[in-house]
Scaffold this motif. Structure first.
Motif, PDB file in Angstrom:
ATOM      1  N   PHE A  58     -17.444 -37.506  -3.122  1.00 43.15           N
ATOM      2  CA  PHE A  58     -18.011 -38.834  -2.881  1.00 43.15           C
ATOM      3  C   PHE A  58     -18.168 -39.583  -4.205  1.00 43.15           C
ATOM      4  O   PHE A  58     -17.794 -40.746  -4.322  1.00 43.15           O
ATOM      5  CB  PHE A  58     -19.356 -38.712  -2.155  1.00 43.15           C
ATOM      6  N   VAL A  59     -18.678 -38.887  -5.222  1.00 40.37           N
ATOM      7  CA  VAL A  59     -18.789 -39.503  -6.546  1.00 40.37           C
ATOM      8  C   VAL A  59     -17.389 -39.771  -7.116  1.00 40.37           C
ATOM      9  O   VAL A  59     -17.171 -40.771  -7.803  1.00 40.37           O
ATOM     10  CB  VAL A  59     -19.614 -38.622  -7.509  1.00 40.37           C
ATOM     11  N   ALA A  60     -16.442 -38.902  -6.797  1.00 34.26           N
ATOM     12  CA  ALA A  60     -15.065 -39.085  -7.285  1.00 34.26           C
ATOM     13  C   ALA A  60     -14.419 -40.348  -6.726  1.00 34.26           C
ATOM     14  O   ALA A  60     -13.494 -40.893  -7.327  1.00 34.26           O
ATOM     15  CB  ALA A  60     -14.218 -37.856  -6.956  1.00 34.26           C
ATOM     16  N   ILE A  61     -14.906 -40.832  -5.589  1.00 31.14           N
ATOM     17  CA  ILE A  61     -14.428 -42.124  -5.076  1.00 31.14           C
ATOM     18  C   ILE A  61     -14.729 -43.200  -6.121  1.00 31.14           C
ATOM     19  O   ILE A  61     -13.864 -43.996  -6.485  1.00 31.14           O
ATOM     20  CB  ILE A  61     -15.103 -42.477  -3.728  1.00 31.14           C
ATOM     21  N   VAL A  90     -25.844 -33.958 -11.090  1.00 33.44           N
ATOM     22  CA  VAL A  90     -27.033 -34.217 -10.265  1.00 33.44           C
ATOM     23  C   VAL A  90     -26.698 -34.038  -8.779  1.00 33.44           C
ATOM     24  O   VAL A  90     -27.439 -33.377  -8.042  1.00 33.44           O
ATOM     25  CB  VAL A  90     -27.603 -35.630 -10.542  1.00 33.44           C
ATOM     26  N   MET A  91     -25.582 -34.600  -8.349  1.00 32.28           N
ATOM     27  CA  MET A  91     -25.174 -34.474  -6.936  1.00 32.28           C
ATOM     28  C   MET A  91     -24.888 -33.020  -6.580  1.00 32.28           C
ATOM     29  O   MET A  91     -25.196 -32.577  -5.471  1.00 32.28           O
ATOM     30  CB  MET A  91     -23.953 -35.348  -6.648  1.00 32.28           C
ATOM     31  N   SER A  95     -26.963 -30.957  -3.687  1.00 33.58           N
ATOM     32  CA  SER A  95     -26.240 -30.395  -2.535  1.00 33.58           C
ATOM     33  C   SER A  95     -26.032 -28.883  -2.632  1.00 33.58           C
ATOM     34  O   SER A  95     -25.310 -28.308  -1.828  1.00 33.58           O
ATOM     35  CB  SER A  95     -24.882 -31.096  -2.405  1.00 33.58           C
ATOM     36  N   TRP A  96     -26.646 -28.261  -3.581  1.00 34.94           N
ATOM     37  CA  TRP A  96     -26.499 -26.830  -3.893  1.00 34.94           C
ATOM     38  C   TRP A  96     -26.499 -25.947  -2.652  1.00 34.94           C
ATOM     39  O   TRP A  96     -27.364 -26.072  -1.790  1.00 34.94           O
ATOM     40  CB  TRP A  96     -27.644 -26.427  -4.813  1.00 34.94           C
ATOM     41  N   VAL A 104     -17.180 -25.346  -7.818  1.00 33.53           N
ATOM     42  CA  VAL A 104     -16.713 -26.701  -7.500  1.00 33.53           C
ATOM     43  C   VAL A 104     -17.394 -27.729  -8.401  1.00 33.53           C
ATOM     44  O   VAL A 104     -16.763 -28.698  -8.820  1.00 33.53           O
ATOM     45  CB  VAL A 104     -16.867 -27.029  -5.998  1.00 33.53           C
ATOM     46  N   ILE A 105     -18.651 -27.514  -8.751  1.00 37.94           N
ATOM     47  CA  ILE A 105     -19.355 -28.450  -9.629  1.00 37.94           C
ATOM     48  C   ILE A 105     -18.665 -28.495 -10.995  1.00 37.94           C
ATOM     49  O   ILE A 105     -18.276 -29.564 -11.475  1.00 37.94           O
ATOM     50  CB  ILE A 105     -20.850 -28.075  -9.763  1.00 37.94           C
ATOM     51  N   PHE A 106     -18.495 -27.325 -11.620  1.00 44.85           N
ATOM     52  CA  PHE A 106     -17.863 -27.307 -12.946  1.00 44.85           C
ATOM     53  C   PHE A 106     -16.399 -27.727 -12.874  1.00 44.85           C
ATOM     54  O   PHE A 106     -15.915 -28.442 -13.743  1.00 44.85           O
ATOM     55  CB  PHE A 106     -17.992 -25.927 -13.600  1.00 44.85           C
ATOM     56  N   GLY A 107     -15.693 -27.308 -11.835  1.00 47.41           N
ATOM     57  CA  GLY A 107     -14.291 -27.666 -11.705  1.00 47.41           C
ATOM     58  C   GLY A 107     -14.079 -29.165 -11.638  1.00 47.41           C
ATOM     59  O   GLY A 107     -13.231 -29.722 -12.343  1.00 47.41           O
TER      60      GLY A 107
END
Length: 170
Positions: A58-61, A90-91, A95-96, A104-107
């Motif tokens: 969503f942030v990547a949008i 933060v996101m 959503s953890w 996925v967060i670091f990737g």
């Protein structure tokens, strides 16, 4: 379940869009198709219940929109990828879903910072770090489309690194 089937179908659509993305010639064209790919992946991950991947996509949008408009002064600073990475962190925390979320967060954060670089070889090399992390997450989360997509991205990056190595050495 029906939502999961729809989610998996969206993953296949995202893979097709990703393939189209690799055929684009201009960076702006790539970003537009990547935007569509990310939007479809949002629905995919949401329907599969993979909330960290949904939140980061969503942030990547917004990342795609920002990078598309990189020629505007407000989006051209060195700090822009860092701000996006911070929002993603933060996101990801909000959503953890356990330790696998870190992959996925670091990737996606690594990918966000790397794709801001004008150096295509650096971007390809970074994918060899970020995509395997997301691939493991996708396999863990039973994301068929995500697993296929990341596998293709890894293979494509290896081919690109080999194919264009002389260009970067010159």
């Amino acid at each position: 379940s029906i939502p999961e089937l729809i989610g998996q179908a969206l993953g296949v659509v995202a893979v097709i869009l990703g393939f189209i993305n690799y055929q684009m010639k201009s960076q702006r064209g790539i970003l537009l198709v990547l935007l569509a790919t990310v939007i479809v992946f949002c629905g995919h991950y949401l329907l599969l219940g993979l909330y960290p991947a949904f939140a980061l996509n969503f942030v990547a949008i917004f990342r795609c929109i920002v990078y598309y408009n990189r020629d505007k002064k407000i989006f051209s600073g060195w700090y822009v990828p860092l701000i996006l990475a911070g929002i993603m962190a933060v996101m990801g925390a909000i959503s953890w879903q356990g330790p696998m979320s870190l992959l996925v967060i670091f990737g996606i954060i690594i990918n966000t910072i790397a794709i801001s670089s004008p150096n295509a070889q650096l971007v390809r090399a970074s994918i060899l770090v970020s995509s395997p992390m997301v691939l493991i997450y996708d396999i863990w989360g039973h994301s068929v489309g995500g697993s296929i997509y990341e596998s293709i991205v890894i293979i494509s990056s290896i081919i690109g690194l080999i194919r264009y190595r002389k260009t970067s050495e010159s």
